[in-house]
Write a protein that holds these residues in place. Structure first.
Motif, PDB file in Angstrom:
ATOM      1  N   ALA A  73      10.088   1.142  -6.649  1.00 53.48           N
ATOM      2  CA  ALA A  73      10.925   0.659  -5.547  1.00 53.48           C
ATOM      3  C   ALA A  73      10.668   1.466  -4.269  1.00 53.48           C
ATOM      4  N   GLU A  74      10.556   2.784  -4.412  1.00 56.15           N
ATOM      5  CA  GLU A  74      10.291   3.637  -3.248  1.00 56.15           C
ATOM      6  C   GLU A  74       8.940   3.307  -2.618  1.00 56.15           C
ATOM      7  N   GLU A  75       7.927   3.113  -3.457  1.00 52.48           N
ATOM      8  CA  GLU A  75       6.587   2.852  -2.923  1.00 52.48           C
ATOM      9  C   GLU A  75       6.482   1.445  -2.337  1.00 52.48           C
ATOM     10  N   LYS A  76       7.210   0.484  -2.908  1.00 55.24           N
ATOM     11  CA  LYS A  76       7.251  -0.856  -2.309  1.00 55.24           C
ATOM     12  C   LYS A  76       7.860  -0.783  -0.914  1.00 55.24           C
ATOM     13  N   LEU A  77       8.949  -0.048  -0.791  1.00 56.16           N
ATOM     14  CA  LEU A  77       9.596   0.105   0.509  1.00 56.16           C
ATOM     15  C   LEU A  77       8.683   0.841   1.489  1.00 56.16           C
ATOM     16  N   ARG A  78       8.055   1.904   1.040  1.00 55.73           N
ATOM     17  CA  ARG A  78       7.153   2.669   1.920  1.00 55.73           C
ATOM     18  C   ARG A  78       6.004   1.792   2.402  1.00 55.73           C
ATOM     19  N   TYR A  79       5.409   1.008   1.509  1.00 57.42           N
ATOM     20  CA  TYR A  79       4.304   0.126   1.896  1.00 57.42           C
ATOM     21  C   TYR A  79       4.792  -0.913   2.908  1.00 57.42           C
ATOM     22  N   PHE A  80       5.976  -1.465   2.659  1.00 56.27           N
ATOM     23  CA  PHE A  80       6.517  -2.460   3.585  1.00 56.27           C
ATOM     24  C   PHE A  80       6.788  -1.843   4.960  1.00 56.27           C
ATOM     25  N   ILE A  81       7.328  -0.650   4.995  1.00 62.39           N
ATOM     26  CA  ILE A  81       7.597   0.032   6.267  1.00 62.39           C
ATOM     27  C   ILE A  81       6.297   0.281   7.023  1.00 62.39           C
ATOM     28  N   LEU A  82       5.246   0.671   6.295  1.00 59.49           N
ATOM     29  CA  LEU A  82       3.976   1.009   6.937  1.00 59.49           C
ATOM     30  C   LEU A  82       3.155  -0.221   7.339  1.00 59.49           C
ATOM     31  N   THR A  83       3.308  -1.336   6.614  1.00 59.01           N
ATOM     32  CA  THR A  83       2.435  -2.498   6.858  1.00 59.01           C
ATOM     33  C   THR A  83       3.173  -3.781   7.209  1.00 59.01           C
ATOM     34  N   ASN A  84       4.469  -3.791   6.956  1.00 55.99           N
ATOM     35  CA  ASN A  84       5.269  -5.003   7.120  1.00 55.99           C
ATOM     36  C   ASN A  84       4.814  -6.110   6.152  1.00 55.99           C
ATOM     37  N   LYS A  85       4.220  -5.703   5.020  1.00 61.46           N
ATOM     38  CA  LYS A  85       3.777  -6.626   3.968  1.00 61.46           C
ATOM     39  C   LYS A  85       4.273  -6.104   2.623  1.00 61.46           C
ATOM     40  N   ALA A  86       4.271  -6.978   1.640  1.00 56.97           N
ATOM     41  CA  ALA A  86       4.658  -6.582   0.283  1.00 56.97           C
ATOM     42  C   ALA A  86       3.523  -5.797  -0.374  1.00 56.97           C
ATOM     43  N   LEU A  87       3.894  -4.872  -1.214  1.00 58.48           N
ATOM     44  CA  LEU A  87       2.913  -4.112  -1.990  1.00 58.48           C
ATOM     45  C   LEU A  87       2.135  -5.082  -2.872  1.00 58.48           C
ATOM     46  N   PRO A  88       0.806  -4.991  -2.925  1.00 61.74           N
ATOM     47  CA  PRO A  88       0.016  -5.926  -3.745  1.00 61.74           C
ATOM     48  C   PRO A  88       0.462  -5.930  -5.201  1.00 61.74           C
ATOM     49  N   VAL A 111      -4.119   2.264  -1.244  1.00 59.53           N
ATOM     50  CA  VAL A 111      -3.642   1.058  -1.933  1.00 59.53           C
ATOM     51  C   VAL A 111      -4.752   0.016  -1.940  1.00 59.53           C
ATOM     52  N   ASP A 112      -5.356  -0.208  -0.765  1.00 56.15           N
ATOM     53  CA  ASP A 112      -6.442  -1.193  -0.668  1.00 56.15           C
ATOM     54  C   ASP A 112      -7.613  -0.817  -1.577  1.00 56.15           C
ATOM     55  N   LYS A 113      -7.955   0.462  -1.575  1.00 58.42           N
ATOM     56  CA  LYS A 113      -9.074   0.933  -2.398  1.00 58.42           C
ATOM     57  C   LYS A 113      -8.744   0.802  -3.895  1.00 58.42           C
ATOM     58  N   ALA A 114      -7.506   1.116  -4.265  1.00 54.84           N
ATOM     59  CA  ALA A 114      -7.088   1.002  -5.670  1.00 54.84           C
ATOM     60  C   ALA A 114      -7.157  -0.436  -6.140  1.00 54.84           C
ATOM     61  N   VAL A 115      -6.765  -1.372  -5.267  1.00 55.85           N
ATOM     62  CA  VAL A 115      -6.800  -2.792  -5.635  1.00 55.85           C
ATOM     63  C   VAL A 115      -8.240  -3.290  -5.709  1.00 55.85           C
ATOM     64  N   SER A 116      -9.036  -2.994  -4.700  1.00 52.05           N
ATOM     65  CA  SER A 116     -10.401  -3.543  -4.647  1.00 52.05           C
ATOM     66  C   SER A 116     -11.334  -2.917  -5.689  1.00 52.05           C
ATOM     67  N   ASN A 117     -11.139  -1.621  -5.988  1.00 49.04           N
ATOM     68  CA  ASN A 117     -12.024  -0.944  -6.943  1.00 49.04           C
ATOM     69  C   ASN A 117     -11.380  -0.732  -8.306  1.00 49.04           C
ATOM     70  N   ASN A 118     -10.142  -1.228  -8.479  1.00 44.12           N
ATOM     71  CA  ASN A 118      -9.406  -1.060  -9.726  1.00 44.12           C
ATOM     72  C   ASN A 118      -9.432   0.396 -10.187  1.00 44.12           C
ATOM     73  N   LEU A 119      -9.052   1.305  -9.280  1.00 43.76           N
ATOM     74  CA  LEU A 119      -9.064   2.735  -9.579  1.00 43.76           C
ATOM     75  C   LEU A 119      -8.027   3.081 -10.638  1.00 43.76           C
ATOM     76  N   SER A 120      -8.373   4.016 -11.486  1.00 43.62           N
ATOM     77  CA  SER A 120      -7.417   4.515 -12.470  1.00 43.62           C
ATOM     78  C   SER A 120      -6.443   5.450 -11.751  1.00 43.62           C
ATOM     79  N   PRO A 121      -5.277   5.717 -12.348  1.00 46.27           N
ATOM     80  CA  PRO A 121      -4.346   6.656 -11.722  1.00 46.27           C
ATOM     81  C   PRO A 121      -4.981   8.023 -11.445  1.00 46.27           C
ATOM     82  N   ASP A 122      -5.792   8.505 -12.363  1.00 54.61           N
ATOM     83  CA  ASP A 122      -6.447   9.800 -12.159  1.00 54.61           C
ATOM     84  C   ASP A 122      -7.429   9.742 -10.990  1.00 54.61           C
ATOM     85  N   GLU A 123      -8.170   8.646 -10.876  1.00 50.73           N
ATOM     86  CA  GLU A 123      -9.103   8.489  -9.751  1.00 50.73           C
ATOM     87  C   GLU A 123      -8.346   8.430  -8.423  1.00 50.73           C
TER      88      GLU A 123
END
Length: 138
Positions: A73-88, A111-123
Protein backbone atom coordinates in the motif's frame (compact mmCIF):
# COMPACT_ATOMS: atom_id res chain seq x y z
CA UNK A 1 23.40 2.59 11.85
CA UNK A 2 22.12 3.15 8.33
CA UNK A 3 20.80 0.26 6.30
CA UNK A 4 22.28 -0.97 3.06
CA UNK A 5 22.21 -4.16 1.01
CA UNK A 6 24.63 -6.01 3.28
CA UNK A 7 22.87 -5.28 6.58
CA UNK A 8 19.17 -4.83 5.75
CA UNK A 9 17.94 -8.25 6.91
CA UNK A 10 16.35 -8.03 10.33
CA UNK A 11 15.97 -10.61 13.05
CA UNK A 12 13.82 -10.49 16.15
CA UNK A 13 16.10 -12.22 18.70
CA UNK A 14 13.34 -13.43 21.01
CA UNK A 15 11.66 -15.21 18.10
CA UNK A 16 14.56 -16.22 15.83
CA UNK A 17 17.16 -17.12 18.46
CA UNK A 18 15.08 -18.18 21.47
CA UNK A 19 11.50 -19.28 20.74
CA UNK A 20 12.12 -21.33 17.59
CA UNK A 21 15.35 -23.04 18.74
CA UNK A 22 13.90 -23.94 22.16
CA UNK A 23 10.71 -25.26 20.59
CA UNK A 24 12.65 -27.37 18.09
CA UNK A 25 14.87 -28.74 20.88
CA UNK A 26 11.78 -29.50 22.97
CA UNK A 27 10.16 -31.23 20.02
CA UNK A 28 13.29 -33.30 19.45
CA UNK A 29 13.39 -34.36 23.09
CA UNK A 30 9.67 -35.15 23.03
CA UNK A 31 10.06 -37.33 19.93
CA UNK A 32 13.04 -39.09 21.53
CA UNK A 33 10.95 -39.70 24.64
CA UNK A 34 8.03 -41.06 22.59
CA UNK A 35 10.41 -43.51 20.90
CA UNK A 36 12.14 -44.61 24.12
CA UNK A 37 9.07 -44.55 26.42
CA UNK A 38 6.01 -44.94 24.17
CA UNK A 39 2.86 -44.07 26.08
CA UNK A 40 -0.04 -41.64 25.90
CA UNK A 41 1.63 -38.98 28.05
CA UNK A 42 4.81 -38.76 25.97
CA UNK A 43 2.71 -38.77 22.81
CA UNK A 44 0.63 -35.86 24.10
CA UNK A 45 3.78 -33.94 25.05
CA UNK A 46 5.18 -34.46 21.54
CA UNK A 47 1.88 -33.33 20.04
CA UNK A 48 1.94 -30.23 22.27
CA UNK A 49 5.41 -29.29 21.00
CA UNK A 50 4.30 -29.79 17.40
CA UNK A 51 1.35 -27.47 18.01
CA UNK A 52 3.52 -24.86 19.75
CA UNK A 53 5.95 -24.87 16.82
CA UNK A 54 3.10 -24.57 14.30
CA UNK A 55 1.49 -21.70 16.23
CA UNK A 56 4.81 -19.84 16.47
CA UNK A 57 5.48 -20.25 12.73
CA UNK A 58 1.93 -19.26 11.76
CA UNK A 59 2.06 -16.18 14.00
CA UNK A 60 5.29 -15.12 12.31
CA UNK A 61 3.85 -15.80 8.85
CA UNK A 62 0.68 -13.81 9.60
CA UNK A 63 2.70 -10.86 10.91
CA UNK A 64 4.90 -10.85 7.80
CA UNK A 65 1.85 -10.99 5.50
CA UNK A 66 0.32 -8.00 7.29
CA UNK A 67 3.60 -6.09 6.97
CA UNK A 68 3.81 -7.02 3.28
CA UNK A 69 0.31 -5.66 2.67
CA UNK A 70 1.27 -2.40 4.38
CA UNK A 71 4.45 -2.16 2.28
CA UNK A 72 2.47 -2.75 -0.93
CA UNK A 73 0.00 0.00 0.00
CA UNK A 74 2.83 2.41 0.86
CA UNK A 75 4.67 1.72 -2.39
CA UNK A 76 1.48 2.03 -4.47
CA UNK A 77 0.88 5.44 -2.90
CA UNK A 78 4.51 6.50 -3.38
CA UNK A 79 4.44 5.48 -7.06
CA UNK A 80 1.17 7.33 -7.57
CA UNK A 81 2.54 10.48 -5.90
CA UNK A 82 5.69 10.35 -8.05
CA UNK A 83 4.03 9.48 -11.39
CA UNK A 84 0.31 10.13 -11.04
CA UNK A 85 -0.17 6.54 -12.33
CA UNK A 86 -0.97 3.21 -10.70
CA UNK A 87 1.87 0.89 -9.76
CA UNK A 88 2.26 -1.72 -12.55
CA UNK A 89 0.32 -4.87 -11.77
CA UNK A 90 3.08 -7.04 -13.26
CA UNK A 91 5.19 -6.54 -10.13
CA UNK A 92 5.25 -9.48 -7.76
CA UNK A 93 5.05 -8.93 -4.02
CA UNK A 94 8.75 -9.70 -3.52
CA UNK A 95 9.67 -7.08 -6.11
CA UNK A 96 7.51 -4.45 -4.43
CA UNK A 97 9.06 -5.28 -1.06
CA UNK A 98 12.55 -4.90 -2.55
CA UNK A 99 11.64 -1.60 -4.21
CA UNK A 100 10.77 -0.04 -0.86
CA UNK A 101 14.51 0.42 -0.25
CA UNK A 102 14.96 2.65 -3.32
CA UNK A 103 15.09 6.40 -2.88
CA UNK A 104 12.43 8.50 -4.61
CA UNK A 105 15.03 9.59 -7.20
CA UNK A 106 15.53 6.05 -8.50
CA UNK A 107 12.24 4.41 -7.52
CA UNK A 108 10.31 5.01 -10.76
CA UNK A 109 13.17 3.96 -13.04
CA UNK A 110 13.75 0.83 -10.93
CA UNK A 111 10.05 -0.04 -11.16
CA UNK A 112 10.26 0.22 -14.95
CA UNK A 113 13.45 -1.83 -15.02
CA UNK A 114 11.98 -4.49 -12.69
CA UNK A 115 8.93 -4.84 -14.93
CA UNK A 116 10.77 -4.86 -18.26
CA UNK A 117 13.63 -7.15 -17.15
CA UNK A 118 11.64 -9.20 -14.62
CA UNK A 119 14.29 -8.53 -11.96
CA UNK A 120 14.36 -10.69 -8.88
CA UNK A 121 14.03 -8.96 -5.49
CA UNK A 122 17.74 -9.52 -4.86
CA UNK A 123 18.65 -8.01 -8.24
CA UNK A 124 16.48 -4.98 -7.48
CA UNK A 125 18.21 -4.45 -4.14
CA UNK A 126 21.62 -4.67 -5.79
CA UNK A 127 20.58 -2.00 -8.33
CA UNK A 128 19.76 0.55 -5.63
CA UNK A 129 22.31 3.35 -5.37
CA UNK A 130 20.69 5.52 -2.66
CA UNK A 131 19.38 3.11 -0.04
CA UNK A 132 16.25 4.12 1.88
CA UNK A 133 16.26 2.14 5.12
CA UNK A 134 13.19 0.37 6.44
CA UNK A 135 13.66 0.26 10.20
CA UNK A 136 10.14 -0.92 11.08
CA UNK A 137 9.69 -4.27 9.33
CA UNK A 138 11.04 -7.25 11.27
Amino acid sequence: MSQNYSNHKRFYPLFHFTTIPLTVIGLGLAVYTVISIPNIVTGLIALAFILILLVALMARMFALKAQDRAVRAEEKLRYFILTNKALPTELRMGQVIALRFASDDEFVSLVDKAVSNNLSPDEIKKEIKNWRGDYHKI
